[in-house]
Write an enzyme that holds these catalytic residues in place. Sequence first.
Site, mmCIF file in Angstrom:
data_model
loop_
_atom_site.group_PDB
_atom_site.id
_atom_site.type_symbol
_atom_site.label_atom_id
_atom_site.label_comp_id
_atom_site.label_asym_id
_atom_site.label_seq_id
_atom_site.Cartn_x
_atom_site.Cartn_y
_atom_site.Cartn_z
ATOM 1 N N ALA A 1 79.219 6.401 107.443
ATOM 2 C CA ALA A 1 79.052 5.076 108.046
ATOM 3 C C ALA A 1 77.659 4.498 107.817
ATOM 4 O O ALA A 1 77.465 3.284 107.929
ATOM 5 C CB ALA A 1 79.340 5.152 109.547
ATOM 6 N N ARG B 1 76.028 1.703 102.517
ATOM 7 C CA ARG B 1 76.287 0.269 102.384
ATOM 8 C C ARG B 1 77.743 -0.066 102.666
ATOM 9 O O ARG B 1 78.051 -0.979 103.419
ATOM 10 C CB ARG B 1 75.895 -0.195 100.980
ATOM 11 C CG ARG B 1 76.081 -1.680 100.749
ATOM 12 C CD ARG B 1 75.800 -2.064 99.309
ATOM 13 N NE ARG B 1 74.430 -1.796 98.933
ATOM 14 C CZ ARG B 1 73.933 -2.039 97.732
ATOM 15 N NH1 ARG B 1 74.716 -2.535 96.777
ATOM 16 N NH2 ARG B 1 72.670 -1.788 97.454
ATOM 17 N N THR C 1 83.488 7.989 93.860
ATOM 18 C CA THR C 1 83.714 8.188 92.426
ATOM 19 C C THR C 1 82.784 9.272 91.879
ATOM 20 O O THR C 1 81.948 9.810 92.597
ATOM 21 C CB THR C 1 83.501 6.883 91.643
ATOM 22 O OG1 THR C 1 82.156 6.421 91.861
ATOM 23 C CG2 THR C 1 84.477 5.816 92.107
ATOM 24 N N HIS D 1 77.793 -4.785 86.012
ATOM 25 C CA HIS D 1 77.402 -4.511 87.400
ATOM 26 C C HIS D 1 75.904 -4.759 87.581
ATOM 27 O O HIS D 1 75.173 -4.945 86.610
ATOM 28 C CB HIS D 1 77.745 -3.070 87.789
ATOM 29 C CG HIS D 1 79.197 -2.843 88.040
ATOM 30 N ND1 HIS D 1 80.080 -2.526 87.027
ATOM 31 C CD2 HIS D 1 79.938 -2.896 89.175
ATOM 32 C CE1 HIS D 1 81.300 -2.387 87.525
ATOM 33 N NE2 HIS D 1 81.232 -2.605 88.826
ATOM 34 N N LYS E 1 73.225 0.114 89.595
ATOM 35 C CA LYS E 1 74.382 1.008 89.483
ATOM 36 C C LYS E 1 74.034 2.190 88.577
ATOM 37 O O LYS E 1 73.517 2.014 87.467
ATOM 38 C CB LYS E 1 75.597 0.263 88.948
ATOM 39 C CG LYS E 1 76.873 1.102 88.945
ATOM 40 C CD LYS E 1 78.085 0.261 88.644
ATOM 41 C CE LYS E 1 79.358 1.104 88.585
ATOM 42 N NZ LYS E 1 79.626 1.794 89.855
ATOM 43 N N GLY F 1 83.687 3.555 87.405
ATOM 44 C CA GLY F 1 84.949 4.221 87.716
ATOM 45 C C GLY F 1 86.139 3.302 87.521
ATOM 46 O O GLY F 1 87.214 3.732 87.083
#
Length: 255
Positions: free
Chosen positions: A9, A12, A94, A148, A152, A158
Amino acid sequence: MLNIGIFGASGRMGRLLVQETKKHPDLCLSSVFVRRSLSPSLIQILPENTFVTNDLEQFLTHCALVIDFSLPQALASLLTALRKHPLPLVCGTTGLSAPVWGDLQELSQHAPVLHSSNMSLGMAVLLKIVSVIAKDLKHADIEIVETHHRYKKDAPSGTALTLGQACALARGWDFEKVRTTHRDTPRQEKEIGLASLRGGNVVGKHTVGFYLDGEYLEVEHVVSERDIFAKGALQVAKWLVLQPPGFYGVENLYH
């Protein structure tokens, strides 16, 4: 009312899930797992009666379904605990190793498990579309380009790999034998190319192209807001909890 637990939790995606759950009257955020102490920012957005713990077994006893957006090593620990207490699992982590994939498959024999590198509902439809095109345009060259944000870490994404796997499956190919991320010779007949672009704050863009002589077809999926993944994960959770034990993908929602 479905009692869900969020594993990771503090991340992000975990925070987005906490916020998005509040918008669903048929969902209850019953428990969250955090490895360290709660940050003030997370405390502010958690519902009052949410059970917070760093004990995996306690975490699992307080929910009926788990949503995981963590890291491969953390997921491995979660799956170890789920062997003792099998629960439906929505997993968006991933970069998984073969042993972790095996543990996911093992859990799916006892509870419904859904893994997807991209929880957006648009991607669920796109996976079906590219499978049809790859099969019908059987002579088309297939190229996948993903874009992206600059931070990243993994490449190809993925989601790009999942799209490539869907195309390969439609043609009866072994994806690991036909995928390529680098060329220094002319393109081969049986080949699926994957290219990665990184820059700015792009949330996610995937383009799958099918190229023939004289014509080509490109299909594209763009995510402009990161919370779309949280929204998709919660829709997936509502669907998954009604399914029998088995291993599912987000595309199964539209079968």
